[in-house]
Enzyme design. Structure first.
Site, PDB file in Angstrom:
ATOM      1  N   GLY A  12       0.783  -1.234   0.000  1.00  0.00           N
ATOM      2  CA  GLY A  12       0.000   0.000   0.000  1.00  0.00           C
ATOM      3  C   GLY A  12       0.811   1.278   0.000  1.00  0.00           C
ATOM      4  N   ARG A  62     -15.327 -15.027  -9.878  1.00  0.00           N
ATOM      5  CA  ARG A  62     -14.843 -13.656 -10.097  1.00  0.00           C
ATOM      6  C   ARG A  62     -16.025 -12.677 -10.104  1.00  0.00           C
ATOM      7  NH1 ARG A  62      -9.806 -12.475 -11.422  1.00  0.00           N
ATOM      8  NH2 ARG A  62      -9.067 -14.484 -12.082  1.00  0.00           N
ATOM      9  N   MET A  87      -4.127  -6.416  -6.993  1.00  0.00           N
ATOM     10  CA  MET A  87      -3.641  -7.459  -7.894  1.00  0.00           C
ATOM     11  C   MET A  87      -4.726  -8.485  -8.225  1.00  0.00           C
ATOM     12  SD  MET A  87      -0.743  -6.115  -8.259  1.00  0.00           S
ATOM     13  CE  MET A  87       0.411  -7.210  -9.047  1.00  0.00           C
ATOM     14  N   ARG A  88      -5.840  -8.001  -8.729  1.00  0.00           N
ATOM     15  CA  ARG A  88      -6.925  -8.882  -9.176  1.00  0.00           C
ATOM     16  C   ARG A  88      -7.329  -8.490 -10.583  1.00  0.00           C
ATOM     17  NH1 ARG A  88      -8.487 -13.432  -6.959  1.00  0.00           N
ATOM     18  NH2 ARG A  88     -10.564 -13.069  -7.818  1.00  0.00           N
ATOM     19  N   HIS A 106       0.713   1.134 -13.072  1.00  0.00           N
ATOM     20  CA  HIS A 106       1.405  -0.078 -13.491  1.00  0.00           C
ATOM     21  C   HIS A 106       2.904   0.217 -13.560  1.00  0.00           C
ATOM     22  CE1 HIS A 106       1.925  -3.989 -15.317  1.00  0.00           C
ATOM     23  NE2 HIS A 106       2.722  -3.420 -16.198  1.00  0.00           N
ATOM     24  N   GLU A 171       6.462   6.430  -8.934  1.00  0.00           N
ATOM     25  CA  GLU A 171       5.038   6.120  -8.752  1.00  0.00           C
ATOM     26  C   GLU A 171       4.456   7.018  -7.665  1.00  0.00           C
ATOM     27  OE1 GLU A 171       4.271   1.939  -8.151  1.00  0.00           O
ATOM     28  OE2 GLU A 171       4.750   1.519 -10.225  1.00  0.00           O
TER      29      GLU A 171
HETATM   30  C1  GAR Z   1       3.260  -0.947  -7.503  1.00  0.00           C
HETATM   31  O1  GAR Z   1       4.554  -0.963  -8.025  1.00  0.00           O
HETATM   32  C2  GAR Z   1       2.236  -0.941  -8.619  1.00  0.00           C
HETATM   33  O2  GAR Z   1       2.661  -0.266  -9.765  1.00  0.00           O
HETATM   34  C3  GAR Z   1       2.100  -2.416  -8.897  1.00  0.00           C
HETATM   35  O3  GAR Z   1       2.128  -3.023  -7.642  1.00  0.00           O
HETATM   36  C4  GAR Z   1       2.939  -2.244  -6.758  1.00  0.00           C
HETATM   37  C5  GAR Z   1       2.154  -2.011  -5.501  1.00  0.00           C
HETATM   38  O4  GAR Z   1       2.951  -1.409  -4.518  1.00  0.00           O
HETATM   39  N1  GAR Z   1       0.880  -2.698  -9.618  1.00  0.00           N
HETATM   40  C6  GAR Z   1       0.775  -3.604 -10.576  1.00  0.00           C
HETATM   41  O5  GAR Z   1       1.685  -4.350 -10.884  1.00  0.00           O
HETATM   42  C7  GAR Z   1      -0.582  -3.676 -11.265  1.00  0.00           C
HETATM   43  N2  GAR Z   1      -0.500  -4.378 -12.493  1.00  0.00           N
HETATM   44  P1  GAR Z   1       2.264  -0.716  -3.274  1.00  0.00           P
HETATM   45  O6  GAR Z   1       1.297  -1.743  -2.678  1.00  0.00           O
HETATM   46  O7  GAR Z   1       3.397  -0.431  -2.340  1.00  0.00           O
HETATM   47  O8  GAR Z   1       1.546   0.515  -3.746  1.00  0.00           O
END
Ligand code: GAR
Length: 214
Positions: A12, A62, A87-88, A106, A171
């Site tokens: 998160g 789903r 992640m779903r 992403h 990000e």
């Molecule tokens: C992040 O790097 C995000 O871009 C990726 O998961 C991570 C979550 O980190 N998302 C994906 O891969 C979606 N396809 P966080 O829980 O620390 O924000």
């Protein structure tokens, strides 16, 4: 006040960056996880935000999970739903229910490297630049109109962890930015499927193309 619901599955840190940004006019109405052990739920609760779990393991399909998730989200009447490491794979019905108000981040420069293990695949491909993308969500996974991207160099000696850390820092910068644009009413998805970001200085009718941040 625009209500924002953030969906997470784990750490998160992007959710945390958005909360910490204290975006004027934004109320983080809830943080919802599909995993009860998501670390980010603790941060949300500690900051007085409704922290909820809709465990995908409790649902037979789903479709059933997405219906329960949507009901939990909609109880907060959100203007914007933010996927932050959620992640779903989402059903088409869920995605169309939130059309134009569902953002994802992403960890690659889409359309390169959709899916998992983006940093490893970038290193294997030998790309010289890598990065991250915020986009509106459409039914195809890790696809959809691009709102903002940040580029990082791939440096000699980089391993997956070093590259991931460099991307994550970006990000945490661009996701709050995209949410801020949306909350300010400056970001929208046109009927033609293209993203519009209205500049601060433009006339009300004046739209600019989204910037690419280096
Ligand atoms: C992040 O790097 C995000 O871009 C990726 O998961 C991570 C979550 O980190 N998302 C994906 O891969 C979606 N396809 P966080 O829980 O620390 O924000």
């Amino acid at each position: 006040m625009k209500k924002v619901v953030i969906l997470i599955s784990g750490r998160g840190s992007n959710m945390e960056a958005i909360v910490r940004a204290q975006i004027p006019g934004a109320q983080i109405a809830a943080v919802i996880s599909n995993r009860p052990d998501a670390a980010g739920l603790g941060f949300a609760a500690a900051h007085g935000i409704a922290a909820q779990c809709v465990d995908h393991k409790d649902y037979p399909s789903r479709e059933a999970f997405d219906a329960a998730l949507a009901a939990t989200i909609d109880a907060h009447e959100p203007d914007l739903v933010v996927l932050a490491g959620f992640m779903r794979v989402l059903t088409d019905g869920f995605v169309s229910h939130y059309a134009g108000r569902l953002l994802n981040i992403h960890p690659s420069l889409l359309p390169s490297f959709p899916g998992l293990h983006t940093h490893r695949r970038a290193l294997e491909a030998g790309v010289r630049v890598h990065g991250t993308t915020v986009h509106f969500v459409t039914p195809t996974l890790d696809c959809g109109p691009i709102v903002i991207q940040a580029v990082v160099p791939v440096l000699p000696g980089d391993d997956e962890a070093a590259l991931a850390a460099r991307v994550l820092e970006q990000e945490h910068r661009i996701y709050p930015q995209a949410v801020r644009w949306f909350v300010e009413g400056r970001l929208s998805l046109g009927a033609d499927g293209r993203v519009q970001v209205r500049s601060e200085t433009a006339s009300p009718a004046g739209w600019t193309v989204p910037p690419v941040e280096a």
